[in-house]
Scaffold this motif. Structure first.
Motif, PDB file in Angstrom:
ATOM      1  N   PRO A 179      27.095  50.866  19.450  1.00  0.00           N
ATOM      2  CA  PRO A 179      26.449  52.178  19.545  1.00  0.00           C
ATOM      3  C   PRO A 179      25.510  52.426  18.359  1.00  0.00           C
ATOM      4  CG  PRO A 179      28.768  52.404  18.943  1.00  0.00           C
ATOM      5  CD  PRO A 179      28.538  50.961  19.202  1.00  0.00           C
ATOM      6  N   PRO A 180      24.529  53.319  18.535  1.00  0.00           N
ATOM      7  CA  PRO A 180      23.610  53.606  17.430  1.00  0.00           C
ATOM      8  C   PRO A 180      24.362  54.148  16.208  1.00  0.00           C
ATOM      9  CG  PRO A 180      22.823  54.566  19.480  1.00  0.00           C
ATOM     10  CD  PRO A 180      24.200  54.085  19.745  1.00  0.00           C
ATOM     11  N   SER A 181      23.818  53.876  15.022  1.00  0.00           N
ATOM     12  CA  SER A 181      24.415  54.425  13.790  1.00  0.00           C
ATOM     13  C   SER A 181      24.210  55.937  13.780  1.00  0.00           C
ATOM     14  CB  SER A 181      23.729  53.812  12.572  1.00  0.00           C
ATOM     15  OG  SER A 181      22.357  54.185  12.589  1.00  0.00           O
ATOM     16  N   GLY A 182      24.972  56.632  12.946  1.00  0.00           N
ATOM     17  CA  GLY A 182      24.794  58.082  12.807  1.00  0.00           C
ATOM     18  C   GLY A 182      25.129  58.790  14.107  1.00  0.00           C
ATOM     19  N   CYS A 183      24.202  59.614  14.579  1.00  0.00           N
ATOM     20  CA  CYS A 183      24.403  60.314  15.855  1.00  0.00           C
ATOM     21  C   CYS A 183      24.164  59.339  17.008  1.00  0.00           C
ATOM     22  CB  CYS A 183      23.433  61.490  15.954  1.00  0.00           C
ATOM     23  SG  CYS A 183      23.529  62.303  17.555  1.00  0.00           S
ATOM     24  N   VAL A 184      25.162  59.172  17.865  1.00  0.00           N
ATOM     25  CA  VAL A 184      25.038  58.181  18.954  1.00  0.00           C
ATOM     26  C   VAL A 184      23.959  58.567  19.970  1.00  0.00           C
ATOM     27  CG1 VAL A 184      27.356  57.186  18.820  1.00  0.00           C
ATOM     28  CG2 VAL A 184      26.968  59.237  20.221  1.00  0.00           C
ATOM     29  N   PHE A 185      23.548  59.829  19.961  1.00  0.00           N
ATOM     30  CA  PHE A 185      22.539  60.277  20.922  1.00  0.00           C
ATOM     31  C   PHE A 185      21.110  60.079  20.387  1.00  0.00           C
ATOM     32  CE2 PHE A 185      20.211  63.936  22.993  1.00  0.00           C
ATOM     33  CZ  PHE A 185      20.135  63.343  24.250  1.00  0.00           C
TER      34      PHE A 185
ATOM     35  N   ILE B 156      14.973  63.951  21.559  1.00  0.00           N
ATOM     36  CA  ILE B 156      13.576  64.269  21.234  1.00  0.00           C
ATOM     37  C   ILE B 156      13.449  64.906  19.846  1.00  0.00           C
ATOM     38  CG2 ILE B 156      12.719  64.458  23.602  1.00  0.00           C
ATOM     39  CD1 ILE B 156      13.145  67.493  23.460  1.00  0.00           C
ATOM     40  N   TYR B 157      14.588  65.295  19.261  1.00  0.00           N
ATOM     41  CA  TYR B 157      14.550  65.951  17.942  1.00  0.00           C
ATOM     42  C   TYR B 157      15.052  65.054  16.807  1.00  0.00           C
ATOM     43  CZ  TYR B 157      14.383  70.024  21.042  1.00  0.00           C
ATOM     44  OH  TYR B 157      14.061  70.922  22.027  1.00  0.00           O
ATOM     45  N   ALA B 158      15.329  63.783  17.093  1.00  0.00           N
ATOM     46  CA  ALA B 158      15.968  62.925  16.079  1.00  0.00           C
ATOM     47  C   ALA B 158      15.097  62.797  14.821  1.00  0.00           C
ATOM     48  CB  ALA B 158      16.236  61.550  16.674  1.00  0.00           C
ATOM     49  N   GLN B 159      15.747  62.884  13.655  1.00  0.00           N
ATOM     50  CA  GLN B 159      15.080  62.726  12.354  1.00  0.00           C
ATOM     51  C   GLN B 159      15.811  61.607  11.595  1.00  0.00           C
ATOM     52  OE1 GLN B 159      12.321  64.608  11.768  1.00  0.00           O
ATOM     53  NE2 GLN B 159      12.634  65.706  13.695  1.00  0.00           N
ATOM     54  N   ASP B 160      15.333  61.300  10.406  1.00  0.00           N
ATOM     55  CA  ASP B 160      15.931  60.194   9.640  1.00  0.00           C
ATOM     56  C   ASP B 160      17.434  60.377   9.428  1.00  0.00           C
ATOM     57  OD1 ASP B 160      13.488  59.088   9.546  1.00  0.00           O
ATOM     58  OD2 ASP B 160      13.061  59.595   7.445  1.00  0.00           O
ATOM     59  N   ILE B 161      17.835  61.600   9.117  1.00  0.00           N
ATOM     60  CA  ILE B 161      19.261  61.845   8.821  1.00  0.00           C
ATOM     61  C   ILE B 161      20.150  61.486  10.020  1.00  0.00           C
ATOM     62  CG2 ILE B 161      19.155  64.284   9.480  1.00  0.00           C
ATOM     63  CD1 ILE B 161      21.322  64.852   7.449  1.00  0.00           C
ATOM     64  N   CYS B 162      19.595  61.583  11.218  1.00  0.00           N
ATOM     65  CA  CYS B 162      20.394  61.334  12.433  1.00  0.00           C
ATOM     66  C   CYS B 162      20.831  59.872  12.516  1.00  0.00           C
ATOM     67  CB  CYS B 162      19.607  61.721  13.684  1.00  0.00           C
ATOM     68  SG  CYS B 162      19.031  63.422  13.627  1.00  0.00           S
ATOM     69  N   ALA B 163      20.052  58.966  11.904  1.00  0.00           N
ATOM     70  CA  ALA B 163      20.427  57.542  11.890  1.00  0.00           C
ATOM     71  C   ALA B 163      21.406  57.245  10.762  1.00  0.00           C
ATOM     72  CB  ALA B 163      19.184  56.678  11.729  1.00  0.00           C
ATOM     73  N   GLU B 164      21.416  58.120   9.748  1.00  0.00           N
ATOM     74  CA  GLU B 164      22.214  57.832   8.549  1.00  0.00           C
ATOM     75  C   GLU B 164      23.615  58.446   8.623  1.00  0.00           C
ATOM     76  OE1 GLU B 164      19.632  59.603   5.690  1.00  0.00           O
ATOM     77  OE2 GLU B 164      18.033  58.165   6.182  1.00  0.00           O
ATOM     78  N   LYS B 165      23.703  59.616   9.198  1.00  0.00           N
ATOM     79  CA  LYS B 165      24.955  60.375   9.113  1.00  0.00           C
ATOM     80  C   LYS B 165      25.409  60.818  10.501  1.00  0.00           C
ATOM     81  CE  LYS B 165      26.572  64.169   6.380  1.00  0.00           C
ATOM     82  NZ  LYS B 165      26.172  65.455   5.888  1.00  0.00           N
TER      83      LYS B 165
ATOM     84  N   GLY C 240      25.025  79.531  15.719  1.00  0.00           N
ATOM     85  CA  GLY C 240      24.215  79.033  16.825  1.00  0.00           C
ATOM     86  C   GLY C 240      22.732  78.921  16.521  1.00  0.00           C
ATOM     87  N   LYS C 241      22.362  79.096  15.239  1.00  0.00           N
ATOM     88  CA  LYS C 241      20.937  78.976  14.877  1.00  0.00           C
ATOM     89  C   LYS C 241      20.542  77.494  14.947  1.00  0.00           C
ATOM     90  CE  LYS C 241      17.897  80.567  11.144  1.00  0.00           C
ATOM     91  NZ  LYS C 241      17.283  79.347  10.778  1.00  0.00           N
ATOM     92  N   THR C 242      19.422  77.216  15.594  1.00  0.00           N
ATOM     93  CA  THR C 242      18.982  75.819  15.678  1.00  0.00           C
ATOM     94  C   THR C 242      17.730  75.613  14.831  1.00  0.00           C
ATOM     95  OG1 THR C 242      17.731  76.318  17.664  1.00  0.00           O
ATOM     96  CG2 THR C 242      19.915  75.442  17.990  1.00  0.00           C
ATOM     97  N   GLU C 243      17.624  74.422  14.250  1.00  0.00           N
ATOM     98  CA  GLU C 243      16.464  74.100  13.407  1.00  0.00           C
ATOM     99  C   GLU C 243      15.849  72.783  13.887  1.00  0.00           C
ATOM    100  OE1 GLU C 243      18.181  74.043   9.490  1.00  0.00           O
ATOM    101  OE2 GLU C 243      18.509  76.225   9.489  1.00  0.00           O
ATOM    102  N   PHE C 244      15.518  72.743  15.178  1.00  0.00           N
ATOM    103  CA  PHE C 244      14.975  71.515  15.749  1.00  0.00           C
ATOM    104  C   PHE C 244      13.487  71.351  15.434  1.00  0.00           C
ATOM    105  CE2 PHE C 244      18.328  72.335  19.160  1.00  0.00           C
ATOM    106  CZ  PHE C 244      19.186  71.380  18.653  1.00  0.00           C
ATOM    107  N   THR C 245      13.080  70.119  15.187  1.00  0.00           N
ATOM    108  CA  THR C 245      11.661  69.770  15.077  1.00  0.00           C
ATOM    109  C   THR C 245      11.458  68.547  15.968  1.00  0.00           C
ATOM    110  OG1 THR C 245      11.948  70.234  12.726  1.00  0.00           O
ATOM    111  CG2 THR C 245       9.811  69.329  13.404  1.00  0.00           C
ATOM    112  N   LYS C 246      10.477  68.604  16.838  1.00  0.00           N
ATOM    113  CA  LYS C 246      10.265  67.434  17.714  1.00  0.00           C
ATOM    114  C   LYS C 246       9.863  66.239  16.857  1.00  0.00           C
ATOM    115  CE  LYS C 246       9.763  68.880  22.350  1.00  0.00           C
ATOM    116  NZ  LYS C 246       8.983  69.305  23.422  1.00  0.00           N
ATOM    117  N   LYS C 247      10.456  65.077  17.173  1.00  0.00           N
ATOM    118  CA  LYS C 247      10.155  63.922  16.334  1.00  0.00           C
ATOM    119  C   LYS C 247       8.708  63.485  16.566  1.00  0.00           C
ATOM    120  CE  LYS C 247      12.286  60.422  19.322  1.00  0.00           C
ATOM    121  NZ  LYS C 247      13.458  59.581  19.495  1.00  0.00           N
ATOM    122  N   SER C 248       8.094  62.986  15.468  1.00  0.00           N
ATOM    123  CA  SER C 248       6.664  62.642  15.559  1.00  0.00           C
ATOM    124  C   SER C 248       6.511  61.231  16.105  1.00  0.00           C
ATOM    125  CB  SER C 248       6.029  62.768  14.193  1.00  0.00           C
ATOM    126  OG  SER C 248       6.883  62.209  13.212  1.00  0.00           O
TER     127      SER C 248
END
Ligand code: SF4
Length: 333
Positions: A283-289, A294-303, A325-333
């Motif tokens: 499975p992928p490192s960090g967050c398996v999703f 569409i919002y994945a950032q660098d931290i998602c692969a690390e943690k 429930g506050k979300t802080e999504f940024t679409k990945k570039s």
């Protein structure tokens, strides 16, 4: 306060992939990987996710039809994680399963009366006459005519066969039932009849359900709470209304966006998940999703994000969903 009838803590189920001359494990399929949740008495808790998400394995592991690799299963305050088959035997009366395939799960060589009677024989409940009376009662409760008891499974329609499976599951008068995709093999017109039957039985027999399904639309009307699984992990848990009105995890948002709305006036944006679900062997490192998010950032692969309660029993596992429930999504570039 709601009573927890079942608690699952950090449950893992890994299956070995064997290879080489000595057939030794060369890798592990992480079918269920660190899953925790409670099921409350009298509720329907549903596990939903694509095929390969680990939902069925979770259900079967809870019933100890397969042994867990790690974690704890606590049924009514008793830790049954390491119970042997003989220690499980008295508990099995209270914990039953309805299988997905109503034909494959019924012995084609036995008349349905014998199929439904089998659990009573195994658990030595009553004499033959009493067992036959209970079979007739169970058939009536699920809407099957008792005069059908000498017929064989192939003589029934798909919906009727699933009713036989349900009669077999309830004949011991259990408290808890795992319903493993109970309607996915049925025609759409029959699905709602079987779902309604399951809901009626819940009221009549004070049942608690763990409902396993791949389709959020199917479980919407039958679930009190829903857990969304992806690649062996829980992404989100919430009350049904809350999950549909306020999905916070990007995977849940994508699943909900795929459900058609019957009103042509209402337009909604479909979130297309790219690619296939990755292999549970690697499975992928960090967050398996993260490989499909569409919002994945660098931290998602690390943690790896933890499943946290962001308020009122709404749990989400995402780095960018905060308390309240506050979300802080940024679409990945
Ligand atoms: Fe997407 Fe990152 Fe949240 Fe995972 S943690 S769901 S990859 S934004």
């Amino acid at each position: 306060m709601k009573k927890s009838i079942l608690e699952v803590k950090n449950l893992k189920k890994y299956f070995p992939v064997v290879g080489g001359v000595f057939s030794k494990p060369i890798a592990w399929v992480k079918a269920v990987d660190d899953v925790s949740f409670n099921i409350f008495e009298g509720e329907t808790f549903s596990l939903v996710g694509e095929s390969g998400s680990g939902k069925t394995t979770t259900g079967k592991t809870i019933l100890k039809l397969i042994e867990p690799t790690a974690g704890q299963i606590i049924a009514e305050d008793i830790d049954i994680t390491n119970y042997s088959a003989s220690e499980m035997r008295p508990l099995r009366r209270d914990m039953q399963i309805i299988f997905q395939d109503p034909y494959g799960s019924l012995n084609p060589r036995l008349p349905v009366g014998e199929i439904i009677r089998e659990p009573l024989v195994v658990h030595r409940v009553g004499n033959k006459k009493e067992q036959e009376e209970r079979v007739v009662e169970a058939m009536q409760v699920v809407g099957l005519r008792p005069e059908y008891l000498r017929r064989y499974p192939h003589e029934f329609s798909g919906g009727q066969r699933q009713r036989v499976g349900i009669a077999r599951a309830i004949v011991l008068n259990p408290k808890f039932i795992v319903a493993d995709e109970p309607v996915s093999a049925l025609d759409a017109s029959i699905q709602s009849q079987v779902l309604n039957l399951l809901m009626d039985l819940q009221q009549k027999l004070s049942l608690t359900y763990l409902f396993v399904a791949h389709n959020l639309a199917v479980v919407r009307h039958v679930s009190d709470r829903i857990g969304v699984m992806y690649l062996g992990k829980l992404m989100e848990i919430a009350d049904t209304m809350e999950l549909f009105n306020n999905p916070l995890h990007p995977y849940t948002q994508a699943l909900l966006s795929a459900i058609p709305i019957p009103d042509p006036e209402i337009k909604k944006e479909r979130i297309i998940l790219e690619g296939d679900i990755p292999s549970p062997i690697n499975p992928p490192s960090g967050c398996v999703f993260r490989t499909r998010c569409i919002y994945a950032q660098d931290i998602c692969a690390e943690k790896m994000p933890q499943l946290v309660d962001i308020g009122s029993g709404h749990f989400t596992a995402c780095h960018f969903v905060k308390k309240g429930g506050k979300t802080e999504f940024t679409k990945k570039s």
